[in-house]
Design a protein around this motif. Sequence first.
Motif, PDB file in Angstrom:
ATOM      1  N   LEU A 431      25.212  35.422  30.902  1.00 61.04           N
ATOM      2  CA  LEU A 431      24.507  35.979  29.537  1.00 61.04           C
ATOM      3  C   LEU A 431      24.790  35.732  28.332  1.00 61.04           C
ATOM      4  N   ALA A 432      25.966  36.769  28.422  1.00 60.49           N
ATOM      5  CA  ALA A 432      26.600  37.054  27.242  1.00 60.49           C
ATOM      6  C   ALA A 432      27.618  36.047  26.675  1.00 60.49           C
ATOM      7  N   TYR A 433      27.842  35.649  27.959  1.00 62.36           N
ATOM      8  CA  TYR A 433      29.023  34.662  27.021  1.00 62.36           C
ATOM      9  C   TYR A 433      28.399  33.451  26.718  1.00 62.36           C
ATOM     10  N   SER A 434      27.516  32.786  27.233  1.00 59.70           N
ATOM     11  CA  SER A 434      26.925  31.613  27.046  1.00 59.70           C
ATOM     12  C   SER A 434      25.843  31.664  25.302  1.00 59.70           C
ATOM     13  N   GLN A 488      28.138  47.288  29.064  1.00 64.13           N
ATOM     14  CA  GLN A 488      28.409  46.522  29.894  1.00 64.13           C
ATOM     15  C   GLN A 488      30.014  46.145  29.800  1.00 64.13           C
ATOM     16  N   ALA A 489      30.833  46.066  29.141  1.00 62.63           N
ATOM     17  CA  ALA A 489      32.003  45.732  28.268  1.00 62.63           C
ATOM     18  C   ALA A 489      32.880  47.323  29.779  1.00 62.63           C
ATOM     19  N   MET A 490      32.240  47.959  29.438  1.00 64.42           N
ATOM     20  CA  MET A 490      32.964  49.257  30.477  1.00 64.42           C
ATOM     21  C   MET A 490      32.436  49.644  31.572  1.00 64.42           C
ATOM     22  N   MET A 491      31.501  48.704  32.174  1.00 65.34           N
ATOM     23  CA  MET A 491      30.935  48.569  33.746  1.00 65.34           C
ATOM     24  C   MET A 491      32.161  47.545  34.045  1.00 65.34           C
ATOM     25  N   ASN A 492      32.168  46.387  33.360  1.00 61.88           N
ATOM     26  CA  ASN A 492      33.268  45.134  33.411  1.00 61.88           C
ATOM     27  C   ASN A 492      34.637  45.870  33.822  1.00 61.88           C
ATOM     28  N   LEU A 493      35.599  46.660  32.923  1.00 60.49           N
ATOM     29  CA  LEU A 493      36.923  47.300  33.277  1.00 60.49           C
ATOM     30  C   LEU A 493      36.795  47.997  34.348  1.00 60.49           C
ATOM     31  N   GLU A 548      52.474  36.051  35.168  1.00 61.97           N
ATOM     32  CA  GLU A 548      51.762  34.973  34.626  1.00 61.97           C
ATOM     33  C   GLU A 548      50.189  35.243  35.128  1.00 61.97           C
ATOM     34  N   ILE A 549      50.377  35.745  36.165  1.00 64.69           N
ATOM     35  CA  ILE A 549      48.357  36.082  35.741  1.00 64.69           C
ATOM     36  C   ILE A 549      47.940  36.826  34.088  1.00 64.69           C
ATOM     37  N   GLN A 550      49.098  38.099  34.450  1.00 64.41           N
ATOM     38  CA  GLN A 550      48.432  38.815  32.719  1.00 64.41           C
ATOM     39  C   GLN A 550      48.562  37.765  31.379  1.00 64.41           C
ATOM     40  N   ARG A 551      49.107  36.268  31.866  1.00 63.34           N
ATOM     41  CA  ARG A 551      49.629  35.260  30.887  1.00 63.34           C
ATOM     42  C   ARG A 551      47.617  34.856  30.250  1.00 63.34           C
ATOM     43  N   ARG A 552      46.769  34.797  31.493  1.00 64.92           N
ATOM     44  CA  ARG A 552      45.044  34.435  31.438  1.00 64.92           C
ATOM     45  C   ARG A 552      44.530  34.814  32.150  1.00 64.92           C
ATOM     46  N   ILE A 553      44.932  36.185  31.574  1.00 62.05           N
ATOM     47  CA  ILE A 553      43.535  36.960  32.229  1.00 62.05           C
ATOM     48  C   ILE A 553      42.251  36.989  31.841  1.00 62.05           C
ATOM     49  N   PHE A 554      42.807  36.245  30.016  1.00 59.34           N
ATOM     50  CA  PHE A 554      41.272  36.289  29.114  1.00 59.34           C
ATOM     51  C   PHE A 554      40.637  35.182  29.680  1.00 59.34           C
ATOM     52  N   GLU A 555      40.932  34.199  30.012  1.00 56.18           N
ATOM     53  CA  GLU A 555      40.829  32.756  30.192  1.00 56.18           C
ATOM     54  C   GLU A 555      39.860  32.325  31.285  1.00 56.18           C
ATOM     55  N   PRO A 556      38.557  32.219  30.676  1.00 59.69           N
ATOM     56  CA  PRO A 556      37.394  31.587  30.857  1.00 59.69           C
ATOM     57  C   PRO A 556      36.957  31.279  32.477  1.00 59.69           C
ATOM     58  N   PHE A 557      36.223  31.525  33.343  1.00 55.24           N
ATOM     59  CA  PHE A 557      36.525  32.004  34.871  1.00 55.24           C
ATOM     60  C   PHE A 557      38.174  31.571  35.458  1.00 55.24           C
ATOM     61  N   PHE A 558      38.760  32.225  35.110  1.00 55.11           N
ATOM     62  CA  PHE A 558      39.780  33.041  35.702  1.00 55.11           C
ATOM     63  C   PHE A 558      39.562  34.036  36.827  1.00 55.11           C
ATOM     64  N   VAL A 571      36.412  38.011  30.249  1.00 61.54           N
ATOM     65  CA  VAL A 571      36.144  37.712  28.773  1.00 61.54           C
ATOM     66  C   VAL A 571      35.017  37.985  27.202  1.00 61.54           C
ATOM     67  N   VAL A 572      34.020  38.331  28.802  1.00 62.90           N
ATOM     68  CA  VAL A 572      32.462  38.765  27.711  1.00 62.90           C
ATOM     69  C   VAL A 572      33.027  40.173  27.580  1.00 62.90           C
ATOM     70  N   THR A 573      34.139  41.060  28.738  1.00 58.60           N
ATOM     71  CA  THR A 573      34.704  42.060  27.561  1.00 58.60           C
ATOM     72  C   THR A 573      34.856  42.408  26.343  1.00 58.60           C
ATOM     73  N   ARG A 574      36.668  41.354  26.321  1.00 57.29           N
ATOM     74  CA  ARG A 574      36.887  41.030  24.957  1.00 57.29           C
ATOM     75  C   ARG A 574      35.663  40.111  23.586  1.00 57.29           C
ATOM     76  N   ARG A 575      34.722  39.750  24.586  1.00 56.60           N
ATOM     77  CA  ARG A 575      34.469  39.431  22.806  1.00 56.60           C
ATOM     78  C   ARG A 575      33.255  40.395  22.501  1.00 56.60           C
ATOM     79  N   ILE A 576      32.430  40.915  23.027  1.00 54.93           N
ATOM     80  CA  ILE A 576      32.434  42.378  22.640  1.00 54.93           C
ATOM     81  C   ILE A 576      33.081  43.866  22.303  1.00 54.93           C
ATOM     82  N   ILE A 577      33.935  43.390  22.741  1.00 59.87           N
ATOM     83  CA  ILE A 577      34.943  44.260  21.736  1.00 59.87           C
ATOM     84  C   ILE A 577      35.894  43.501  20.345  1.00 59.87           C
TER      85      ILE A 577
END
Length: 617
Positions: A431-434, A488-493, A548-558, A571-577
């Motif tokens: 819901l937060a992403y879409s 929600q962001a803190m629960m994700n992290l 190599e993973i750090q560079r993609r960590i905030f990509e959707p569906f990665f 992705v949702v966490t960064r958007r909320i922040i």
Amino acid sequence: MLVLTIIQGPDKGKVFELPDNEPQLLGRSSEALPIGDNTVSRRHAELTPDAGDWYLRDLGSQNGTFINGVIITDRVKLRPGDQIRIGVTLLTFGRTEPPPASPVRLLSGDRMDTSIERALASNEDSVILALDRALDSSGPGGSWAGGSHFGHATSMSSASSAGGSSGGGSPAANLRAIYRLSALVSTLPERDRLLEGVLELIFAELNPERGCVLLLEDGHVPVPAAVRFAKPKIQPKGQARSSGSAKPAGNAPPTPPSTPATPPASFDVSRTILMHAIDRGEGVLSTNAMNDPRFRKGDSVQRLSIRSAICVPIRSGDRTFGAIYIDSSAGSAGFNAEGLSLMNAIGQQTALALAVNTLMDQKLQTERLATMGETVAMLSHSIKNILQGLRGGADVVEMGLKKDDLKVARGGWPIVRRNLDRIINLTMNMLAYSRPRTLDLELVKLAPMLDECASLLAEQCRVRGVGLIVDADPDMPPVPLDVGQLHQAMMNLMTNAIEAVDPRSGVVTVRASFTPASGQESKARAGQPSRGEVHIDVIDNGPGIPPEIQRRIFEPFFTTKGIRGTGLGLVVTRRIIEQHKGTITLRSDLTRGSTFSITIPVDPDANIDPSATTARQ
């Protein structure tokens, strides 16, 4: 349809349609009429239909509801044109206007229009630097034997008699026009801007009095997509305006009427030359409309003294998008053969630009569908795995109940609860992403909120043998935050950190502090809202994250969790922040673990919602 239009405030320009017989909530928590103004309460006012009328009442909002500047205390009937003020947002209540009538009319079948004097094939081989020497001079209805080719410009009596400086320029001027058109289409503007720019260029080069672009829509019906009139000439002071053409002396052509002070509201387009251009793919020049005896006295062509018209197809390959039509009553200074050739080239370039725009739209649509398909596939896979976990846990519970063995049933319940938590988190992230929400700010004490997150994760930590420590400054002042979204962001992290560390030896630490701005230290010590920055760190002692993973960590569906992850949490966490105007960064070491650091600026004077009720304790 009745609508509310926001004319002042953060959402200025938004228009909300009011469906019949459905009450509507007005406020920041409204689904149908959401207001992003922080001075508006979550449930500010209510719109209610009753027997075809709409009524507005305040719902006990913090700042009140005003109609035409007067605060309301009871249910008030709205009238079209009423202005509604809630917070700093001003709305108008009224009906949508019907679409304006098209200024372009095609002549009906019983009204004969102009004959065709010349036609020029529109194709990719046509250029505008010279004219073909092989011109069929058979009179009205004749056509050129071929397109234009490079060479010396040909001077022809038939063209000269029909044209002048306004009808078509020199090869250099024509080339300049094509350069301008190329610069326009190379930017790939949206369709309306493109067509307006094309007409602007045509008016600058050929000086017509009226022009339009007609595009073929449903049923191959030409529909005006852009219309332009020449700027009216200013009458010399004291000169009387003529209401019509002066009577000619002898066989001299009639004197054209003076240019009106304002352009006409509409004009007729010759169906004969329009359909010739569209059906045959040829540019058409007509300069004898006034002399055609088929026009009745008082006909629009006679009335407006239309002497010269050009219509060219907008055609690319085998596809015809429509046509460009211009006309003029300039008499001997009307359009000529060079103008027709230039218009053909403009039609070609316009068609190519429309074709590219169509391909781009198709490409974007294809990419959207592909992304949607990928999203559905990944989410379906995740949901399937969660449902399988739920089924397994339910089977264990059912087995224990059938055997009347509570010990066995209790063994299945943690499986059910864990998968219920997974599907709740997945749903919230989806819901937060879409559908990003506007912030619902209220004064919040951060330490209790972090403790609440830790308590929700206590069972997961117990099962994995992971330590979870919340180190939040208890003297932090309340800060304006959207508590639901930040929770929600803190629960994700925190969930990611717990899953990243090794069982039985992993430790996750959540630190929170507040740094007051200069001069705000005394407020912070007194526990009062003050300007500054909130800092939150989520630290784990896991194996770290490879570069190599750090560079993609905030990509959707990665995701690196396999079937257990969807790639939406961070992705949702960064958007909320970022909605809080903050930042989130990652520091990771393959030997020391990872740290996600959040910084959120705080300015109560600018961000706090005056309709917030209480600070969280």
